[in-house]
Write a protein that holds these residues in place. Structure first.
Motif, mmCIF file in Angstrom:
data_model
loop_
_atom_site.group_PDB
_atom_site.id
_atom_site.type_symbol
_atom_site.label_atom_id
_atom_site.label_comp_id
_atom_site.label_asym_id
_atom_site.label_seq_id
_atom_site.Cartn_x
_atom_site.Cartn_y
_atom_site.Cartn_z
ATOM 1 N N SER A 1 0.837 -1.194 0.000
ATOM 2 C CA SER A 1 0.000 0.000 0.000
ATOM 3 C C SER A 1 0.882 1.258 0.000
ATOM 4 C CB SER A 1 -0.885 -0.043 1.245
ATOM 5 O OG SER A 1 -1.736 1.055 1.226
ATOM 6 N N GLY A 2 0.533 2.221 -0.826
ATOM 7 C CA GLY A 2 1.271 3.481 -0.852
ATOM 8 C C GLY A 2 2.520 3.466 -1.712
ATOM 9 N N CYS A 3 2.743 2.379 -2.473
ATOM 10 C CA CYS A 3 3.994 2.293 -3.240
ATOM 11 C C CYS A 3 3.894 3.022 -4.577
ATOM 12 C CB CYS A 3 4.411 0.843 -3.445
ATOM 13 S SG CYS A 3 3.428 -0.035 -4.662
ATOM 14 N N LYS B 1 1.061 2.553 -7.016
ATOM 15 C CA LYS B 1 0.312 1.841 -8.051
ATOM 16 C C LYS B 1 -0.741 2.750 -8.705
ATOM 17 C CE LYS B 1 -1.030 -1.465 -5.148
ATOM 18 N NZ LYS B 1 -0.360 -0.994 -3.910
ATOM 19 N N SER B 2 -1.547 3.409 -7.863
ATOM 20 C CA SER B 2 -2.586 4.297 -8.419
ATOM 21 C C SER B 2 -1.969 5.461 -9.173
ATOM 22 C CB SER B 2 -3.473 4.841 -7.298
ATOM 23 O OG SER B 2 -4.053 3.791 -6.585
ATOM 24 N N THR B 3 -0.816 5.899 -8.700
ATOM 25 C CA THR B 3 -0.113 6.997 -9.373
ATOM 26 C C THR B 3 0.211 6.615 -10.815
ATOM 27 O OG1 THR B 3 0.797 7.796 -7.282
ATOM 28 C CG2 THR B 3 1.962 8.444 -9.291
ATOM 29 N N ILE B 4 0.623 5.372 -11.028
ATOM 30 C CA ILE B 4 0.935 4.919 -12.394
ATOM 31 C C ILE B 4 -0.316 4.994 -13.276
ATOM 32 C CG2 ILE B 4 1.569 2.881 -13.787
ATOM 33 C CD1 ILE B 4 3.559 2.122 -11.631
#
Ligand code: ADP
Ligand code: ADP
Length: 226
Positions: free
Chosen positions: A42-44, A46-49
């Motif tokens: 979590s927080g790595c 993924k959604s940003t990509i």
């Protein structure tokens, strides 16, 4: 031309409390028709990509290319499916499913026929005039799927779309989504923290390290089908 390409991409969020590095020098190529899963803590990032690929966010450094064009400028249709279904409570199932197409200004009768056929396909034919709050979580997520499929996106982005569902429903919907996207050979990127889901659904699993994320490893899943 790869469907999606990230070249040396870094993202640092600027916040009042300082800088938050989210991605550090990511390189990634996804071929047209490929189904890729991205996993990581979590927080790595993924959604940003996914936000970068959708053109909703600009990288701090590097380039994002979608069908060879800079993301954000491209005309490619990108479909987004999220954990929350974001159905509008005051609209019926049918009206919710039509939302994406309305924004694209498609011809009315054609888009209505298309959406009704899709809803029928997903067992929602008897619920066209119901409101979302009358449906189960699985049915709501199916409406969200139809809303996204209806616009026929070239690239499908899925951000933890099943994690709010109970185990039984999740398994069924995973399979429905897999079939729908496989049948159309659509380029798909699935973000999940569920490694089993990633392995079961994708051709390739990309594992991100903790923030700021770099690609830790890639695992190619080849079932030898086709
Ligand atoms: P994941 O999807 O893997 O959980 P995210 O891409 O959501 O990770 O977030 C990566 C990091 O960037 C996290 O530390 C998160 O707190 C931070 N972050 C995400 N979005 C924003 C934002 N809009 N503003 C500031 N920080 C953010
Ligand atoms: P274990 O956890 O049993 O030590 P690994 O996690 O190292 O095994 O790897 C599991 C399987 O995945 C092995 O067959 C390995 O060859 C394969 N594998 C690991 N990394 C990759 C990769 N980057 N690309 C393709 N196959 C990989």
């Amino acid at each position: 031309v790869p469907a999606v390409e990230l070249r040396d991409v870094s993202v640092t969020y600027q916040t009042p409390k300082g800088e938050i590095p989210a991605l550090a020098g990511i390189n990634l190529g996804i071929a047209a028709g490929e189904f890729v899963a991205i996993v990581g803590p979590s927080g790595c990032g993924k959604s940003t990509i996914l936000s970068l690929i959708a053109g909703l966010l600009k990288p701090t450094a590097g380039d994002i290319l979608v069908s060879g064009e800079r993301a954000g400028l491209h005309s490619t249709r990108v479909g987004y499916m999220l954990q929350q279904d974001y159905l509008l409570p005051w609209r019926t199932v049918r009206e919710n499913a039509l939302l994406g197409l309305e924004l694209m200004k498609e011809v009315r009768t054609e888009r209505e026929k298309k959406v009704e056929a899709l809803l029928e396909n997903y067992g929602l034919g008897h619920f066209l005039h119901h409101h979302p709050q009358e449906l189960s979580g699985g049915m709501r997520q199916r409406v969200a799927l139809v809303r996204t499929l209806a616009v026929e996106p070239e690239i499908f982005l899925l951000d933890e779309p099943f994690s709010a569902l109970d185990y039984q429903t999740r398994t069924t919907i995973q399979e429905e989504v897999w079939r729908a996207l496989r049948a159309s050979r659509r380029t798909t990127i699935l973000v999940t923290h569920d490694v089993v889901e990633a392995v079961a659904m994708s051709d390739r699993v990309i594992v991100l390290s903790a923030r700021p994320a770099e690609i830790k490893r890639e695992l190619v899943i080849d079932f030898g089908v086709e």
